[in-house]
Enzyme design. Sequence first.
Site, PDB file in Angstrom:
ATOM      1  N   TRP A  33       1.146  -0.664  -0.312  1.00  0.00           N
ATOM      2  CA  TRP A  33       0.032   0.482  -0.094  1.00  0.00           C
ATOM      3  C   TRP A  33       1.125   1.108  -0.204  1.00  0.00           C
ATOM      4  O   TRP A  33       0.777   2.555  -0.308  1.00  0.00           O
ATOM      5  CB  TRP A  33      -1.624   0.195   1.303  1.00  0.00           C
ATOM      6  CG  TRP A  33      -0.253   0.076   2.508  1.00  0.00           C
ATOM      7  CD1 TRP A  33       0.212   0.459   3.219  1.00  0.00           C
ATOM      8  CD2 TRP A  33      -0.141  -1.916   3.341  1.00  0.00           C
ATOM      9  NE1 TRP A  33       1.033   0.194   4.817  1.00  0.00           N
ATOM     10  CE2 TRP A  33       0.614  -1.100   4.368  1.00  0.00           C
ATOM     11  CE3 TRP A  33      -0.572  -2.637   2.487  1.00  0.00           C
ATOM     12  CZ2 TRP A  33       0.485  -2.403   4.359  1.00  0.00           C
ATOM     13  CZ3 TRP A  33      -0.508  -3.820   3.698  1.00  0.00           C
ATOM     14  CH2 TRP A  33       0.482  -3.422   4.830  1.00  0.00           C
ATOM     15  N   ARG A  34       2.120   1.189   0.234  1.00  0.00           N
ATOM     16  CA  ARG A  34       3.132   2.548   0.506  1.00  0.00           C
ATOM     17  C   ARG A  34       4.056   2.044  -1.792  1.00  0.00           C
ATOM     18  O   ARG A  34       4.423   1.314  -2.019  1.00  0.00           O
ATOM     19  CB  ARG A  34       4.250   2.087   0.530  1.00  0.00           C
ATOM     20  CG  ARG A  34       3.949   2.596   1.683  1.00  0.00           C
ATOM     21  CD  ARG A  34       5.537   1.818   3.286  1.00  0.00           C
ATOM     22  NE  ARG A  34       4.910   2.136   4.131  1.00  0.00           N
ATOM     23  CZ  ARG A  34       5.800   1.633   5.408  1.00  0.00           C
ATOM     24  NH1 ARG A  34       6.830   1.133   5.141  1.00  0.00           N
ATOM     25  NH2 ARG A  34       5.733   1.646   6.780  1.00  0.00           N
ATOM     26  N   GLU A  52      -5.564   0.458   5.837  1.00  0.00           N
ATOM     27  CA  GLU A  52      -5.165   1.483   7.722  1.00  0.00           C
ATOM     28  C   GLU A  52      -7.014   0.160   8.130  1.00  0.00           C
ATOM     29  O   GLU A  52      -6.666   0.552   9.574  1.00  0.00           O
ATOM     30  CB  GLU A  52      -5.966   2.754   7.742  1.00  0.00           C
ATOM     31  CG  GLU A  52      -4.772   3.611   7.344  1.00  0.00           C
ATOM     32  CD  GLU A  52      -3.577   3.543   8.341  1.00  0.00           C
ATOM     33  OE1 GLU A  52      -3.698   2.843   9.531  1.00  0.00           O
ATOM     34  OE2 GLU A  52      -2.640   3.211   7.648  1.00  0.00           O
ATOM     35  N   LEU A  95      -9.547 -12.780   9.020  1.00  0.00           N
ATOM     36  CA  LEU A  95      -8.230 -11.909   9.143  1.00  0.00           C
ATOM     37  C   LEU A  95      -8.819 -11.394  10.537  1.00  0.00           C
ATOM     38  O   LEU A  95      -7.962 -10.842  11.355  1.00  0.00           O
ATOM     39  CB  LEU A  95      -8.643 -10.510   8.204  1.00  0.00           C
ATOM     40  CG  LEU A  95      -7.469  -9.461   8.367  1.00  0.00           C
ATOM     41  CD1 LEU A  95      -6.412  -9.549   8.313  1.00  0.00           C
ATOM     42  CD2 LEU A  95      -7.444  -8.696   6.901  1.00  0.00           C
ATOM     43  N   GLY A  96     -10.060 -12.292  10.755  1.00  0.00           N
ATOM     44  CA  GLY A  96     -10.115 -11.168  12.272  1.00  0.00           C
ATOM     45  C   GLY A  96     -11.145  -9.673  12.542  1.00  0.00           C
ATOM     46  O   GLY A  96     -10.983  -8.974  10.900  1.00  0.00           O
ATOM     47  N   TYR A 135      -7.455   8.113  15.511  1.00  0.00           N
ATOM     48  CA  TYR A 135      -6.145   7.350  14.845  1.00  0.00           C
ATOM     49  C   TYR A 135      -6.340   7.166  13.249  1.00  0.00           C
ATOM     50  O   TYR A 135      -5.514   7.901  12.450  1.00  0.00           O
ATOM     51  CB  TYR A 135      -5.297   5.968  15.504  1.00  0.00           C
ATOM     52  CG  TYR A 135      -4.582   5.707  14.502  1.00  0.00           C
ATOM     53  CD1 TYR A 135      -3.942   5.823  14.842  1.00  0.00           C
ATOM     54  CD2 TYR A 135      -4.929   4.056  13.801  1.00  0.00           C
ATOM     55  CE1 TYR A 135      -2.451   5.030  13.952  1.00  0.00           C
ATOM     56  CE2 TYR A 135      -4.490   3.293  12.838  1.00  0.00           C
ATOM     57  CZ  TYR A 135      -2.608   4.287  13.128  1.00  0.00           C
ATOM     58  OH  TYR A 135      -2.035   3.546  12.261  1.00  0.00           O
ATOM     59  N   ASP A 153      -1.212   5.198  17.679  1.00  0.00           N
ATOM     60  CA  ASP A 153      -1.319   4.306  17.680  1.00  0.00           C
ATOM     61  C   ASP A 153      -0.717   3.388  19.232  1.00  0.00           C
ATOM     62  O   ASP A 153       0.193   4.061  19.761  1.00  0.00           O
ATOM     63  CB  ASP A 153      -1.420   3.325  16.090  1.00  0.00           C
ATOM     64  CG  ASP A 153       0.025   2.944  15.985  1.00  0.00           C
ATOM     65  OD1 ASP A 153       1.147   3.718  16.362  1.00  0.00           O
ATOM     66  OD2 ASP A 153       0.558   2.690  15.023  1.00  0.00           O
ATOM     67  N   CYS A 214      17.744   0.373  20.588  1.00  0.00           N
ATOM     68  CA  CYS A 214      17.983   1.096  20.917  1.00  0.00           C
ATOM     69  C   CYS A 214      20.191   2.401  20.035  1.00  0.00           C
ATOM     70  O   CYS A 214      19.714   3.730  19.004  1.00  0.00           O
ATOM     71  CB  CYS A 214      18.651   2.322  22.527  1.00  0.00           C
ATOM     72  SG  CYS A 214      17.368   1.520  22.762  1.00  0.00           S
ATOM     73  N   CYS A 217      19.352   3.250  16.771  1.00  0.00           N
ATOM     74  CA  CYS A 217      17.947   3.895  16.352  1.00  0.00           C
ATOM     75  C   CYS A 217      18.011   5.833  16.338  1.00  0.00           C
ATOM     76  O   CYS A 217      19.321   6.182  16.548  1.00  0.00           O
ATOM     77  CB  CYS A 217      16.989   4.463  17.993  1.00  0.00           C
ATOM     78  SG  CYS A 217      15.431   5.433  18.277  1.00  0.00           S
ATOM     79  N   CYS A 223      16.157  10.588  22.749  1.00  0.00           N
ATOM     80  CA  CYS A 223      15.619   9.933  23.797  1.00  0.00           C
ATOM     81  C   CYS A 223      16.171   9.654  25.088  1.00  0.00           C
ATOM     82  O   CYS A 223      16.737   9.720  25.554  1.00  0.00           O
ATOM     83  CB  CYS A 223      15.732   8.353  23.029  1.00  0.00           C
ATOM     84  SG  CYS A 223      14.298   7.799  24.272  1.00  0.00           S
TER      85      CYS A 223
HETATM   86  S1  SF4 Z   1      12.664   5.854  20.858  1.00  0.00           S
HETATM   87 FE1  SF4 Z   1      14.703   5.434  22.105  1.00  0.00          FE
HETATM   88  S2  SF4 Z   1      13.895   3.225  23.642  1.00  0.00           S
HETATM   89 FE2  SF4 Z   1      13.331   3.016  21.097  1.00  0.00          FE
HETATM   90  S3  SF4 Z   1      14.514   2.497  20.380  1.00  0.00           S
HETATM   91 FE3  SF4 Z   1      15.411   4.510  19.659  1.00  0.00          FE
HETATM   92  S4  SF4 Z   1      16.416   5.006  21.688  1.00  0.00           S
HETATM   93 FE4  SF4 Z   1      15.550   2.995  22.640  1.00  0.00          FE
END
Ligand code: SF4
Length: 374
Positions: A33-34, A52, A95-96, A135, A153, A214, A217, A223
């Site tokens: 869908w993208r 969605e 799919l429920g 949402y 969400d 993390c 990330c 964060c």
């Molecule tokens: S948002 Fe924060 S807790 Fe989540 S993966 Fe990134 S660094 Fe880790």
Amino acid sequence: MHAKANIPLTIRRPSLVRALLTWYTRNRRDLPWRPAPPENGPVDPYAVLVSEFMLQKTQVATVVPYFSRFLAALPNVAALAASSERNVLRLWQGLGYYSRARNIRAAARKIVACFDGQIPRSVRDLRTLPGIGRYTAGAIASIAFDERAPILDGNVARVLCRLEKVHADPRQPATLRRLWQLAGQILPASHCGQFNSALMELGATICTPRQPSCANCPLRRFCRAAAAGLQQTIPPPRKSRPVPTLARWTICVHCQNRWLLERRPPTGRWAGLWQFPTIETPDAPPTVRSIGPAIGLRIAGLHKIGQIRHALTHRRYVFTAFAATSGRLCLRTRSAAHFPHRRWVRLQDLHRFPLSRPQLRIADMLGASPSIAD
Ligand code: SF4
């Protein structure tokens, strides 16, 4: 690291947006869908609408084959609006949460009747459609039309809680209000659909409920939970509740190479789907005398063919399936008010009737058993 993470996200929004969108461009999953990168082509609002609805309460990997089949059969709003409820339920089969199937059809009919067949662009108009809450409206408006609409969400709530080190339960109304506000504050002025999709993607693939990654990330430096080493405990785990187990008997009655099906009531679990007659397990032992009256039919040759277990979020079911014969193709109902629709159906025609997943598994047992298959 700690000092920077403590600067409010709203002040650091431009660099956060840049970091997230750059990561998303390189790492997004390829989903039907993208539109494909790099140009990201035009977004099909109907594809976004269908995805969605399907993604409400269901994981991406499960949705993908259903989505492709649904769009192949019903490629636009007009086709969906003109389709029968049985056909839409059949495409949704397995799919429920089947109220979504009825709602998306009702939404398509309203789009045709009230919006000239065009999916509305604004959150306000989208929320007038059946099955579309805050949402889903935000997701459709932002992803399909790049409206500046926030989303929240479970995945996004988890990411925001960790970014802002919100210890409270994100399901509590006060926390939800705060998170919705934050989701709106960090939205960029443009590319809102990409940004929202990126936040969801991050929650689904990197900032996962357990063991968030993390080190990989793109928002690590923003964060506050990671800076404090609290990413494992934010948000607090959901308290587990006991899940009741419900026992059912399913009676597969056959006569002249046909099997008796009945349609479930229009409300409640598996509403409107078809099933082999199914009753709550009584105290009495399974005999033709105890079961026949319960399903409103004279039966013979009752024997057990198997048992299946089916787990839902808040319930577990154990279906014990029996086969039996009927002397004639009788359609007498056990309760005209609750089960007015019954049909005698050949096994090879079962695919025309939408069945829940446990009933499909029982049908498979019938097909697999040479002694009882037609
Ligand atoms: S948002 Fe924060 S807790 Fe989540 S993966 Fe990134 S660094 Fe880790």
